[in-house]
Every structure is written in C-alpha cells, then in structure tokens.
Design an enzyme around this catalytic site. Structure first.
Site, short mmCIF file in Angstrom:
data_model
loop_
_atom_site.label_atom_id
_atom_site.label_comp_id
_atom_site.label_asym_id
_atom_site.label_seq_id
_atom_site.Cartn_x
_atom_site.Cartn_y
_atom_site.Cartn_z
N LYS A 22 0.81 -1.22 0.00
CA LYS A 22 0.00 0.00 0.00
C LYS A 22 0.85 1.27 0.00
O LYS A 22 0.39 2.33 -0.43
CB LYS A 22 -0.93 0.02 1.22
CG LYS A 22 -1.88 -1.16 1.30
CD LYS A 22 -2.84 -1.21 0.11
CE LYS A 22 -3.86 -2.34 0.28
NZ LYS A 22 -4.74 -2.45 -0.90
N LYS A 57 0.64 5.26 -5.19
CA LYS A 57 1.49 4.11 -5.51
C LYS A 57 2.24 4.37 -6.82
O LYS A 57 3.42 4.03 -6.94
CB LYS A 57 0.66 2.84 -5.59
CG LYS A 57 -0.09 2.48 -4.32
CD LYS A 57 -0.88 1.19 -4.49
CE LYS A 57 -1.79 0.92 -3.31
NZ LYS A 57 -2.94 1.83 -3.25
N GLU A 96 -6.44 -2.96 -10.55
CA GLU A 96 -7.48 -2.88 -11.56
C GLU A 96 -8.13 -1.50 -11.55
O GLU A 96 -8.81 -1.12 -12.51
CB GLU A 96 -8.54 -3.96 -11.32
CG GLU A 96 -8.09 -5.37 -11.66
CD GLU A 96 -9.22 -6.37 -11.56
OE1 GLU A 96 -9.54 -6.99 -12.59
OE2 GLU A 96 -9.78 -6.52 -10.45
#
Length: 200
Positions: free
Chosen positions: A15, A71, A148
């Site tokens: 994360k 990220k 996704e």
C-alpha cells in the site's frame, strides 16, 4: 532460497512504497523475462507489457489511477498489462504461428464465439500472466500491487497504445517500513482451507 509456501505467505499487496528505493536494471531484466515466459492457453500470448519508470510519465498516469495514485508516484516501476484488441491482428500474428493442433483448438473452440467472448478469453490469458508475475516478483524480493482501479482508456491514450487495450497495472518497488498492510503488521486474512479446498 525461500520455499514457495513461505513466499506466498509473505507476499502482499503493498500500500505504501519507499520512493527512494529503485529496482536495479538487472532485476528489471529478470522481471521482463519472467513475463515473457508467462503461460497462456495454447501459447496464444495475446498481450503487451509496458514498463514505466519515468517519473513524469508516472505522474501523468496517476490522476487516472483513482485511489492508487500515490502508488504510481512512489513505486519504482509500473507495469501496464494490456490485451490485443484487434482480432485480425491476433489471428494473423499469434494464432497463425502456432502448431497445427493449437490452431485447430482455436478454430474449433474459441473462434466460433462472439467477438466479446473471444476477447474475454484473451483477457483471461493476461490474468494468468499476472499471477505468474506477482509470484516471480516476490521471488526476487520485489514488492508489488496489482491495480485494476485504473482508467483504461486514459492509460491507452497516455501510453499511445494501438491495437491493445489496458486491463490493469502493477506497481513494483520496495515497501515503506511503515506500510500498514504488510503481514508483519496486519496478518493475512484468508478463508479457512476446508471451505475452499475439496478432495474427492
């Protein structure tokens, strides 16, 4: 060398990445070879994998990555997994070069379906590569996050993809020591084995 069961227990969806740590060129080359060797039904390989390390390009993709934006900015690399979106190209370049038996399987079992069904089958092959890749990255000591949650159309535009369509992306790098999601701080949660594994 870590056994695969231990590796599977330690791997997790990172994360928070440490932006100061970058993956070496040698390891990137190994990651690319792992992807090249990914399995697919009848060796159809209906994919393209785009490695992004340029910070400006990662910043450009970040707004189209929803809750994954940080990220993209902090990870060492992003790998965009895309599928061929041109059936004529796929059949002439991928299927036509396969052994006779594989071509027959495609012609008899896949090609009679609708375009939507064929493209769904092709996308399934890219997801096979994803699982293979995540394990391969972990075996090299590289952290990863499958994502996704991206705007595929905008990814296609930014990357200039033609005849291919983005399905998802994977962030790669090294975890921030304070990442809350790592198993040492947040034990993995999985359904009990007797509820998902059956022996007959």
């Amino acid at each position: 060398m870590m056994d695969f069961k231990t590796l599977a227990g330690d791997r997790y969806a990172t994360k928070k990445y440490d932006p100061s740590k970058k993956i070496s060129n040698e390891l990137v080359a190994q990651l690319k070879e792992i992807l090249r060797l990914s399995p697919s039904s009848i060796n159809s390989q209906p994919w393209r994998f785009t490695f992004v390390s340029d910070q400006k390009l990662k910043e450009e993709l970040a707004p189209f990555s929803f809750h994954n934006a940080s990220k993209l900015k902090d990870a060492s690399h992003i790998v965009v997994f895309s599928v061929i979106d041109n059936l004529e190209k796929f059949e002439s370049e991928n299927i036509a070069s396969l052994p006779e038996g594989a071509i027959a399987y495609y012609n008899n079992n896949i090609k009679p379906g609708s375009e939507e069904q064929i493209k769904a089958w092709m996308a399934h092959q890219v997801y096979l590569a994803l699982g293979f890749f995540l394990s391969g990255a972990a075996s090299l000591g590289i952290d990863s996050t499958p994502m996704e949650g991206v705007n595929a159309a905008e990814y296609d535009r930014v990357l200039g993809l033609k005849d291919h369509k983005t399905l998802f992306a994977v962030a790669l790098g090294y975890r921030d020591p304070d990442d809350f999601n790592q198993p040492s701080l947040k034990p993995k949660s999985r359904i009990d084995i007797d509820k998902v594994i059956y022996s007959i």
